[in-house]
Design an enzyme around this catalytic site. Sequence first.
Site, PDB file in Angstrom:
ATOM      1  N   LYS A  80       7.443   3.290  -1.423  1.00 16.13           N
ATOM      2  CA  LYS A  80       8.618   3.342  -0.246  1.00 16.13           C
ATOM      3  C   LYS A  80       8.070   2.700   1.204  1.00 16.13           C
ATOM      4  CE  LYS A  80      10.645   7.346  -2.271  1.00 16.13           C
ATOM      5  NZ  LYS A  80      11.148   8.800  -1.935  1.00 16.13           N
ATOM      6  N   TYR A 117      19.694   4.796  -5.875  1.00 14.90           N
ATOM      7  CA  TYR A 117      19.765   6.113  -5.892  1.00 14.90           C
ATOM      8  C   TYR A 117      21.273   6.724  -5.991  1.00 14.90           C
ATOM      9  CZ  TYR A 117      15.068   6.963  -3.761  1.00 14.90           C
ATOM     10  OH  TYR A 117      13.943   7.003  -3.659  1.00 14.90           O
ATOM     11  N   ASN A 121       7.927  10.928   1.171  1.00 16.13           N
ATOM     12  CA  ASN A 121       6.978  11.304  -0.030  1.00 16.13           C
ATOM     13  C   ASN A 121       6.369   9.869  -0.500  1.00 16.13           C
ATOM     14  OD1 ASN A 121       9.048  10.549  -1.295  1.00 16.13           O
ATOM     15  ND2 ASN A 121       9.531  12.468  -2.537  1.00 16.13           N
ATOM     16  N   HIS A 158       8.201   6.191  -5.269  1.00 18.32           N
ATOM     17  CA  HIS A 158       9.294   6.326  -6.198  1.00 18.32           C
ATOM     18  C   HIS A 158       8.821   6.192  -7.755  1.00 18.32           C
ATOM     19  CE1 HIS A 158      13.236   6.224  -8.293  1.00 18.32           C
ATOM     20  NE2 HIS A 158      12.533   5.351  -8.847  1.00 18.32           N
ATOM     21  N   GLU A 168      16.804   0.797 -13.243  1.00 17.85           N
ATOM     22  CA  GLU A 168      15.842   0.540 -12.010  1.00 17.85           C
ATOM     23  C   GLU A 168      15.142  -0.872 -12.354  1.00 17.85           C
ATOM     24  OE1 GLU A 168      13.560   4.053 -11.239  1.00 17.85           O
ATOM     25  OE2 GLU A 168      15.504   5.099 -10.840  1.00 17.85           O
TER      26      GLU A 168
END
Length: 159
Positions: free
Chosen positions: A20, A60, A123, A126, A137
């Site tokens: 990310k 998402y 975090n 992904h 995805e």
Amino acid sequence: PIPVYGVPGTNQERTFIACKPDAVQRGLVGAIIARFETRGYKLVGLKMVWPTKEMAETHYKDLAKKPFFPGLVEFFSSGPIVCMCWEGKDVIRQGRQMLGETQPLASKPGSIRGDYSIDLGRNICHGSDSPEGAEHELKMWFPEGVNDWGKTIDAWVYE
Ligand code: UDP
Ligand code: MG
């Protein structure tokens, strides 16, 4: 040729893993790649993309009704991400375990999130959570396809 999302349940299972924007900013791309590479998984797709808000929303889409969705989309499109497609036995489930828990504070040391992150919205990585997720995805992030190359050391990774 096999589909971009691989063949779930075989050694050609594939998952979408992304560093990310926070991982890119913090210089953790190499560390994340190294986890999968040294485990024995095969890198078949790799590129940097600066997601648009629309791309973040599509990625998402299952979370669209969550209260944190607008902030998540804003963050995910705030800078470039590194998109990866990793291939190998059980890689979807193993990838999730290697990432750790969604909540970094609940992630064990030894996991990527447990070793490198603290807050939920930062975090750093992904990973697809199911074969259906991986298909969605990988089709979305790698419409051009990935690389079906043969890894000569596989006889030393798989019995
Ligand atoms: N997230 C958040 N607040 C929450 C739950 C999730 O900011 O209350 C973020 C978090 O960065 C997470 C991402 O939204 O990684 C996607 O959520 P998901 O439940 O799919 O977790 P993941 O699959 O990434 O572990
Ligand atoms: Mg998820």
